[in-house]
Write a protein that holds these residues in place. Structure first.
Motif, PDB file in Angstrom:
ATOM      1  N   ALA A   1       0.874  -1.180   0.000  1.00 33.71           N
ATOM      2  CA  ALA A   1       0.000   0.000   0.000  1.00 33.71           C
ATOM      3  C   ALA A   1       0.910   1.230   0.000  1.00 33.71           C
ATOM      4  CB  ALA A   1      -0.901  -0.012   1.228  1.00 33.71           C
ATOM      5  N   LYS A   2       0.822   2.065  -1.016  1.00 32.61           N
ATOM      6  CA  LYS A   2       1.763   3.157  -1.181  1.00 32.61           C
ATOM      7  C   LYS A   2       1.282   4.430  -0.472  1.00 32.61           C
ATOM      8  CE  LYS A   2       3.375   1.284  -5.590  1.00 32.61           C
ATOM      9  NZ  LYS A   2       3.589   1.530  -7.049  1.00 32.61           N
ATOM     10  N   GLY A   3       2.144   5.422  -0.466  1.00 27.51           N
ATOM     11  CA  GLY A   3       1.829   6.691   0.173  1.00 27.51           C
ATOM     12  C   GLY A   3       2.359   6.740   1.589  1.00 27.51           C
ATOM     13  N   LYS A   4       2.604   7.953   2.090  1.00 30.77           N
ATOM     14  CA  LYS A   4       3.251   8.125   3.396  1.00 30.77           C
ATOM     15  C   LYS A   4       2.450   7.517   4.530  1.00 30.77           C
ATOM     16  CE  LYS A   4       3.227  11.986   5.562  1.00 30.77           C
ATOM     17  NZ  LYS A   4       3.377  13.357   6.076  1.00 30.77           N
ATOM     18  N   ARG A   5       1.127   7.481   4.418  1.00 24.43           N
ATOM     19  CA  ARG A   5       0.316   6.929   5.497  1.00 24.43           C
ATOM     20  C   ARG A   5       0.532   5.424   5.652  1.00 24.43           C
ATOM     21  NH1 ARG A   5      -3.100   7.559   1.187  1.00 24.43           N
ATOM     22  NH2 ARG A   5      -4.412   5.774   0.608  1.00 24.43           N
ATOM     23  N   ASN A   6       1.147   4.795   4.650  1.00 27.81           N
ATOM     24  CA  ASN A   6       1.417   3.360   4.684  1.00 27.81           C
ATOM     25  C   ASN A   6       2.906   3.043   4.851  1.00 27.81           C
ATOM     26  OD1 ASN A   6      -1.328   2.355   4.149  1.00 27.81           O
ATOM     27  ND2 ASN A   6      -1.081   3.420   2.191  1.00 27.81           N
ATOM     28  N   ARG A   7       3.670   4.039   5.286  1.00 24.51           N
ATOM     29  CA  ARG A   7       5.104   3.822   5.487  1.00 24.51           C
ATOM     30  C   ARG A   7       5.520   4.287   6.881  1.00 24.51           C
ATOM     31  NH1 ARG A   7       6.050   7.110   0.747  1.00 24.51           N
ATOM     32  NH2 ARG A   7       5.650   5.891  -1.152  1.00 24.51           N
ATOM     33  N   ALA A   8       6.338   3.454   7.527  1.00 29.02           N
ATOM     34  CA  ALA A   8       6.950   3.813   8.806  1.00 29.02           C
ATOM     35  C   ALA A   8       8.438   3.542   8.702  1.00 29.02           C
ATOM     36  CB  ALA A   8       6.348   2.992   9.946  1.00 29.02           C
ATOM     37  N   ILE A   9       9.236   4.336   9.418  1.00 26.10           N
ATOM     38  CA  ILE A   9      10.675   4.109   9.492  1.00 26.10           C
ATOM     39  C   ILE A   9      11.089   4.212  10.953  1.00 26.10           C
ATOM     40  CG2 ILE A   9      11.262   6.546   9.061  1.00 26.10           C
ATOM     41  CD1 ILE A   9      13.771   5.479   7.551  1.00 26.10           C
TER      42      ILE A   9
ATOM     43  N   PHE B   1       7.254   9.368   5.046  1.00 27.56           N
ATOM     44  CA  PHE B   1       6.816   8.524   6.161  1.00 27.56           C
ATOM     45  C   PHE B   1       5.836   9.267   7.062  1.00 27.56           C
ATOM     46  CE2 PHE B   1      11.226   7.495   5.094  1.00 27.56           C
ATOM     47  CZ  PHE B   1      11.111   6.151   4.759  1.00 27.56           C
ATOM     48  N   ASP B   2       4.780   8.566   7.461  1.00 28.31           N
ATOM     49  CA  ASP B   2       3.843   9.122   8.436  1.00 28.31           C
ATOM     50  C   ASP B   2       4.186   8.695   9.858  1.00 28.31           C
ATOM     51  OD1 ASP B   2       1.914  11.015   8.082  1.00 28.31           O
ATOM     52  OD2 ASP B   2       0.363   9.642   7.369  1.00 28.31           O
ATOM     53  N   TYR B   3       5.091   7.724   9.986  1.00 28.97           N
ATOM     54  CA  TYR B   3       5.461   7.213  11.303  1.00 28.97           C
ATOM     55  C   TYR B   3       6.985   7.130  11.388  1.00 28.97           C
ATOM     56  CZ  TYR B   3       0.602   5.668  10.969  1.00 28.97           C
ATOM     57  OH  TYR B   3      -0.768   5.628  10.780  1.00 28.97           O
ATOM     58  N   VAL B   4       7.541   7.737  12.433  1.00 28.42           N
ATOM     59  CA  VAL B   4       8.993   7.761  12.623  1.00 28.42           C
ATOM     60  C   VAL B   4       9.296   7.316  14.046  1.00 28.42           C
ATOM     61  CG1 VAL B   4      11.089   9.174  12.595  1.00 28.42           C
ATOM     62  CG2 VAL B   4       9.215   9.677  10.985  1.00 28.42           C
ATOM     63  N   GLY B   5      10.196   6.343  14.188  1.00 28.26           N
ATOM     64  CA  GLY B   5      10.574   5.849  15.516  1.00 28.26           C
ATOM     65  C   GLY B   5      12.070   5.921  15.727  1.00 28.26           C
ATOM     66  N   LEU B   6      12.483   6.590  16.789  1.00 28.00           N
ATOM     67  CA  LEU B   6      13.903   6.714  17.128  1.00 28.00           C
ATOM     68  C   LEU B   6      14.159   5.915  18.400  1.00 28.00           C
ATOM     69  CD1 LEU B   6      14.379  10.581  16.574  1.00 28.00           C
ATOM     70  CD2 LEU B   6      14.333   8.731  14.872  1.00 28.00           C
TER      71      LEU B   6
ATOM     72  N   VAL C   1      19.006  21.967   8.622  1.00 32.17           N
ATOM     73  CA  VAL C   1      18.283  20.950   9.392  1.00 32.17           C
ATOM     74  C   VAL C   1      17.004  21.528   9.971  1.00 32.17           C
ATOM     75  CG1 VAL C   1      18.390  19.374  11.352  1.00 32.17           C
ATOM     76  CG2 VAL C   1      20.390  19.682   9.884  1.00 32.17           C
ATOM     77  N   LYS C   2      17.047  22.762  10.454  1.00 37.51           N
ATOM     78  CA  LYS C   2      15.825  23.385  10.976  1.00 37.51           C
ATOM     79  C   LYS C   2      14.758  23.477   9.893  1.00 37.51           C
ATOM     80  CE  LYS C   2      17.783  27.122  12.669  1.00 37.51           C
ATOM     81  NZ  LYS C   2      17.896  28.417  13.378  1.00 37.51           N
ATOM     82  N   GLY C   3      15.184  23.800   8.683  1.00 39.88           N
ATOM     83  CA  GLY C   3      14.234  23.861   7.572  1.00 39.88           C
ATOM     84  C   GLY C   3      13.659  22.499   7.241  1.00 39.88           C
ATOM     85  N   GLN C   4      14.515  21.472   7.281  1.00 41.25           N
ATOM     86  CA  GLN C   4      14.044  20.119   6.992  1.00 41.25           C
ATOM     87  C   GLN C   4      13.030  19.658   8.037  1.00 41.25           C
ATOM     88  OE1 GLN C   4      17.896  18.145   6.889  1.00 41.25           O
ATOM     89  NE2 GLN C   4      17.820  17.981   4.649  1.00 41.25           N
ATOM     90  N   LEU C   5      13.321  19.915   9.314  1.00 43.90           N
ATOM     91  CA  LEU C   5      12.390  19.515  10.366  1.00 43.90           C
ATOM     92  C   LEU C   5      11.082  20.294  10.282  1.00 43.90           C
ATOM     93  CD1 LEU C   5      14.790  19.054  13.415  1.00 43.90           C
ATOM     94  CD2 LEU C   5      13.570  17.268  12.160  1.00 43.90           C
ATOM     95  N   ALA C   6      11.177  21.558   9.886  1.00 40.21           N
ATOM     96  CA  ALA C   6       9.953  22.354   9.713  1.00 40.21           C
ATOM     97  C   ALA C   6       9.068  21.749   8.630  1.00 40.21           C
ATOM     98  CB  ALA C   6      10.318  23.795   9.387  1.00 40.21           C
ATOM     99  N   LYS C   7       9.669  21.312   7.536  1.00 39.50           N
ATOM    100  CA  LYS C   7       8.903  20.674   6.465  1.00 39.50           C
ATOM    101  C   LYS C   7       8.336  19.330   6.925  1.00 39.50           C
ATOM    102  CE  LYS C   7      11.326  22.793   2.539  1.00 39.50           C
ATOM    103  NZ  LYS C   7      12.188  22.534   1.365  1.00 39.50           N
ATOM    104  N   LEU C   8       9.147  18.582   7.671  1.00 42.29           N
ATOM    105  CA  LEU C   8       8.693  17.282   8.152  1.00 42.29           C
ATOM    106  C   LEU C   8       7.457  17.434   9.038  1.00 42.29           C
ATOM    107  CD1 LEU C   8       8.899  14.239   8.705  1.00 42.29           C
ATOM    108  CD2 LEU C   8      10.571  14.768  10.489  1.00 42.29           C
ATOM    109  N   PHE C   9       7.538  18.290  10.048  1.00 42.92           N
ATOM    110  CA  PHE C   9       6.404  18.445  10.951  1.00 42.92           C
ATOM    111  C   PHE C   9       5.276  19.245  10.302  1.00 42.92           C
ATOM    112  CE2 PHE C   9       9.617  17.023  13.911  1.00 42.92           C
ATOM    113  CZ  PHE C   9       8.894  16.157  14.730  1.00 42.92           C
ATOM    114  N   GLY C  10       5.620  20.039   9.282  1.00 44.78           N
ATOM    115  CA  GLY C  10       4.576  20.708   8.508  1.00 44.78           C
ATOM    116  C   GLY C  10       3.736  19.737   7.711  1.00 44.78           C
ATOM    117  N   SER C  11       4.308  18.565   7.410  1.00 44.23           N
ATOM    118  CA  SER C  11       3.558  17.534   6.687  1.00 44.23           C
ATOM    119  C   SER C  11       2.653  16.736   7.620  1.00 44.23           C
ATOM    120  CB  SER C  11       4.526  16.581   5.965  1.00 44.23           C
ATOM    121  OG  SER C  11       5.199  15.748   6.894  1.00 44.23           O
ATOM    122  N   LYS C  12       2.717  17.055   8.914  1.00 43.20           N
ATOM    123  CA  LYS C  12       1.855  16.460   9.936  1.00 43.20           C
ATOM    124  C   LYS C  12       1.943  14.931   9.982  1.00 43.20           C
ATOM    125  CE  LYS C  12      -1.428  20.305   9.854  1.00 43.20           C
ATOM    126  NZ  LYS C  12      -0.766  20.962  10.986  1.00 43.20           N
ATOM    127  N   PRO C  13       3.127  14.406  10.328  1.00 42.89           N
ATOM    128  CA  PRO C  13       3.224  12.952  10.507  1.00 42.89           C
ATOM    129  C   PRO C  13       2.315  12.497  11.646  1.00 42.89           C
ATOM    130  CG  PRO C  13       5.155  14.054  11.419  1.00 42.89           C
ATOM    131  CD  PRO C  13       4.376  15.099  10.670  1.00 42.89           C
TER     132      PRO C  13
END
Length: 408
Positions: A279-287, A308-313, A338-350
Motif C-alpha cells: 500500500a503506497k503513500g506516506k500513510r502506509n510507510r513507517a521508518i 513517512f507518516d510514522y517515525v521511531g527513534l 536541518v531546521k528547515g528540513q524539520l519544519a517541512k517534516l512536521f509541517g507535513s503532519k506525521p
C-alpha cells in the motif's frame, strides 16, 4: 549357569559405568534449565577447570568506560563445582525476557556447549534462553508460538545511488499471498549490525507473528536493510569473504561509500514497492531504528518529509556534523538546513514521531537535546523512557511498542 549370571552382571556393570561416564562427560548435560519457580540453572562439565563463571544480562550490570562513553556490560557470577567436574549456578527468579550469556572457564570465554541456541552481535557470540510466565509477556512475545507465521526472505536489490547490489531482509506476514496491499515498516539496525540483526538479536519475526496473531499489530511488511553504505550484505554473505566484523567498519576501508544511507533510501523503497504487495503513500510507510539506525531514521525522515507518516527513534545516535565541543542542541539550533528540513517534516503532519531511550543510555543527552528542540518549536512527539542503557533488551521493547502504534 553361575558363570553366565556373573558375566551378565559384569556386562551390566560395565554398561552402567559407561552410561555414568557419558552422563558426567558433558554429553547429557542440560543447560540452561528454566525451573518451575522462575529461577534458571546453568551447568557445564569442566573437570580440569579451577574457576568457572557465567556472564549474562540477567545479572546486575557492570558500568565500564568506552571511547563512546560509559557503557553497561553484563554482570558475572561464580559457578560452584560439584561431583565429577560438573559446575553449576542457579539464578534468582528472572522476569520474562530473552537473555544472553557466556561461560568463562579459567578466564577463557566459551559458549554453553549444552545449548545450541546462539546469537551473533557484531563479532561476539552468546548463548541465549527465554523465560516466560504467561501468555503475552515479553518472553512469550519473543518466542515461537503456535500462531500463523510470516516468512523471512533475504533479498538482493540494486542501489544506483550506492552503485552496488545490496541485500536486505524482508518479513511478510502470515496470509500475505491471500491478502491485498500491506503497509511497510522499515526497521534499521545499529552500528556493527547488518540486515540479520533484527531477526536474530531483535526477534523481529517472532514479535510480529505474535502481535499480529493477538490483534495488537496490523499485518505489515517489515523491511530490514543493511545500513552500512559501503557493504553489500552481512559478513560472509558478499564478495569480500569471511572477514572479521567490527563495530566501526564492516566494509572495505578503502572503498568510500558513494552516498549516505539516507540519500540512498529511495532505492530501497522503490524496490519494495515494485516487488511486493504494498500500500503506497506516506500513510502506509513507517521508518524506525536503533542507535545508528535511529540516526538514519532521523536523517531519512527529515530529508524526505513526505515519505513517512510514522517515525521511531530507538536510542538514536543523532549527528548533524556537530564538533566535539558542541552539543546536539547547539548544532541543531545553528543549522538552518536541518531546521528547515524539520519544519517541512512536521509541517507535513506525521501521525507519529516516537522517541524512546533508556535512562542510563550513553546517548541519553543527545535525545534530550532533540526533545528540547521539538518542545521549543511545538512539534508533537511521543516519548518512552525505560530502565537500562544501550541494550537489545530495550530495543526489543521499543519494537514491540512502536509496531502496535502504527497504521491504525
Amino acid at each position: 549357569m553361575k558363570k553366565a549370571i556373573i558375566s551378565f552382571a559384569m556386562i551390566a556393570f560395565s554398561l552402567s559405568g559407561i552410561a555414568q561416564e557419558a552422563l558426567w562427560s558433558g554429553t547429557n548435560v542440560k543447560s540452561p534449565v528454566v525451573n518451575a519457580d522462575g529461577t534458571v540453572t546453568f551447568n557445564i562439565f569442566a573437570p580440569k577447570a579451577s574457576k568457572v563463571t557465567v556472564t549474562g544480562d540477567f545479572l546486575p550490570p557492570r558500568v565500564v568506560d568506552t571511547p563512546a562513553g560509559k557503557s553497561e556490560q553484563p554482570g558475572s557470577a561464580d559457578l560452584v563445582e560439584g561431583r565429577n567436574g560438573m559446575w553449576s549456578y542457579t539464578t534468582k527468579k528472572l522476569s520474562p525476557e530473552l537473555y544472553s550469556y557466556k561461560f568463562h572457564v579459567n578466564d577463557m570465554a566459551v559458549l554453553d556447549p549444552a545449548n545450541v541456541y546462539v546469537n551473533r552481535d557484531v563479532a561476539s557470540m552468546t548463548s541465549i534462553f527465554i523465560v516466560s510466565e504467561s501468555k503475552g509477556d515479553r518472553g512469550d512475545i519473543y518466542r515461537v508460538n503456535e500462531v500463523p507465521h510470516g516468512n523471512i526472505e533475504k533479498v538482493w536489490y540494486d542501489s544506483p545511488t550506492l552503485k552496488m547490489h545490496r541485500r536486505m531482509t524482508v518479513y511478510t506476514p502470515a496470509g500475505y499471498d491471500k491478502g491485498k496491499n500491506y503497509p511497510v515498516m522499515y526497521l534499521l539496525h545499529g552500528a556493527g549490525g547488518d540486515e540479520e540483526a533484527w531477526t536474530t538479536l531483535g526477534r523481529a519475526a517472532q514479535v510480529m507473528d505474535n502481535l499480529i496473531a493477538m490483534g495488537k499489530a496490523k499485518p505489515m511488511i517489515v523491511v530490514m536493510p543493511n545500513g552500512n553504505p559501503s557493504c553489500q550484505a552481512a559478513p560472509g554473505e558478499w564478495s569480500r569473504g569471511m572477514y572479521q566484523p567490527s563495530f566501526n567498519d564492516r566494509s572495505n576501508p578503502q572503498n568510500k561509500p558513494a552516498a549516505t544511507m539516507d540519500e540512498s533510501f529511495p532505492d530501497i523503497v522503490k524496490y519494495i514497492e515494485s516487488h511486493y504487495k504494498v500500500a503506497k503513500g506516506k500513510r502506509n510507510r513507517a521508518i524506525c531504528g536503533l542507535s545508528m539506525g535511529g540516526g538514519h531514521s532521523f536523517a531519512t525522515s527529515k530529508r524526505f518529509p513526505d515519505m513517512f507518516d510514522y517515525v521511531g527513534l530507538f536510542s538514536a545516535g543523532l549527528h548533524i556534523g556537530q564538533g566535539n565541543n558542541k552539543s546536539f542542541y547547539e548544532a541543531l539550533s545553528s543549522s538552518d538546513e536541518v531546521k528547515g528540513q524539520l519544519a517541512k517534516l512536521f509541517g507535513s503532519k506525521p501521525k507519529l514521531y516516537w522517541i524512546a531511550i533508556g535512562k542510563t543510555d550513553f546517548l541519553y543527552q543527545q535525545n534530550a537535546d532533540l526533545r528540547r528542540y521539538l518542545d521549543e518549536k511545538g512539534y508533537p512527539y511521543e516519548y518512552m523512557e525505560t530502565e537500562g542503557g544501550h541494550i537489545w533488551r530495550n530495543w526489543r521493547v521499543y519494537l514491540t511498542e512502536f509496531s502496535q502504534k502504527i497504521f491504525r
